[in-house]
Design a protein around this motif. Structure first.
Motif, PDB file in Angstrom:
ATOM      1  N   PRO A 155     -96.091  30.619  64.841  1.00  0.00           N
ATOM      2  CA  PRO A 155     -95.933  30.480  66.300  1.00  0.00           C
ATOM      3  C   PRO A 155     -97.124  29.744  66.891  1.00  0.00           C
ATOM      4  O   PRO A 155     -98.268  29.951  66.499  1.00  0.00           O
ATOM      5  N   TYR A 179     -92.361  27.133  67.313  1.00  0.00           N
ATOM      6  CA  TYR A 179     -92.799  27.491  65.971  1.00  0.00           C
ATOM      7  C   TYR A 179     -93.014  26.221  65.151  1.00  0.00           C
ATOM      8  O   TYR A 179     -92.275  25.230  65.282  1.00  0.00           O
ATOM      9  N   LYS A 236     -91.310  29.930  73.351  1.00  0.00           N
ATOM     10  CA  LYS A 236     -92.068  29.955  72.116  1.00  0.00           C
ATOM     11  C   LYS A 236     -91.672  28.774  71.238  1.00  0.00           C
ATOM     12  O   LYS A 236     -90.507  28.429  71.127  1.00  0.00           O
ATOM     13  N   PRO A 282     -87.234  31.082  65.496  1.00  0.00           N
ATOM     14  CA  PRO A 282     -88.098  31.662  64.452  1.00  0.00           C
ATOM     15  C   PRO A 282     -87.457  31.513  63.082  1.00  0.00           C
ATOM     16  O   PRO A 282     -86.255  31.704  62.911  1.00  0.00           O
ATOM     17  N   GLN A 283     -88.273  31.114  62.116  1.00  0.00           N
ATOM     18  CA  GLN A 283     -87.804  30.937  60.752  1.00  0.00           C
ATOM     19  C   GLN A 283     -88.818  31.570  59.794  1.00  0.00           C
ATOM     20  O   GLN A 283     -89.917  31.977  60.190  1.00  0.00           O
TER      21      GLN A 283
END
Length: 213
Positions: free
Chosen positions: A87, A66, A64, A81-82
């Motif tokens: 995404p 982002y 993934k 992730p943030q």
């Protein structure tokens, strides 16, 4: 007596029916056990086939990615992730392909060219020759014995270049009596020495004026 006989027949009938019922129940249990065994065998067979099944040809899951846009508009892509991260979804067929430049084949090796073997010899006078000439005149002649031929002959007389020509014949005059060294060189048009004869010595004799008087 008749009543007793009826009881005995009834008891026999019940006993026979019970025996048949027990037998049927046993048969049913045996059939149920066989069915369970068959089902267990099929399940075991399926489990064995599942464990030996080759790995799926489906492509591995893509990691993934982002997209993060900061307050100043800077866009950053990360795999972590943030907060406020968007995404991104990529096509399964997406690939990073880098086309390498074609390397040209190496040039063919340069053929080695053998150097010409120039040679020159002095035809006359002979080594250690004695020449008698009151005018100091001497003729030196040289020739090439190798191939190809050099264009220019150069006479070195008493360690100094005297003359150059294309014939190899040198006529000198006014040479003083005594011992003299000489050699003939082959040169190209730029003056580069291509070959040289061995150094030779000649002796020039002149008649004395006192003796003639």
């Amino acid at each position: 007596m008749l009543r007793i006989t009826r009881h005995i027949c009834l008891i026999s009938l019940l006993l026979g029916t019970g025996s048949a019922f027990v037998h049927a129940q046993a048969v049913a249990q045996n059939q149920a056990g066989s069915a369970q065994n068959a089902q267990a065998y099929e399940e075991e067979k399926k489990a064995s086939a599942a464990t030996s099944r080759p790995p799926s040809s489906a492509p591995p899951a893509q990691p993934k990615v982002y997209k993060v846009v900061s307050e100043d508009g800077t866009v950053t892509y990360t795999d972590k992730p943030q907060l406020n991260a968007e995404p991104l979804t990529f096509d399964v067929k997406t690939q990073n392909v880098v086309t390498a430049d074609k390397v040209p084949p190496p040039p063919p090796p340069t053929p080695k060219v053998s150097k010409p073997n120039y040679k020159v010899v002095i035809k006359s006078p002979a080594p250690e020759a004695t020449i008698r000439n009151n005018l100091g005149e001497i003729t030196i002649s040289a020739a090439q014995t190798g191939a190809p031929k050099a264009p220019i002959y150069r006479l070195i007389f008493d360690d100094a270049p005297i003359a150059s020509n294309s014939s190899g014949v040198f006529k000198l005059s006014g040479i003083h009596r005594g011992a003299h060294t000489y050699k003939v060189e082959l040169t190209n048009n730029t003056g580069k020495t291509l070959a040289s004869s061995p150094v030779q010595t000649l002796y020039l004799h002149q008649a004395s004026a006192l003796i003639n008087n």
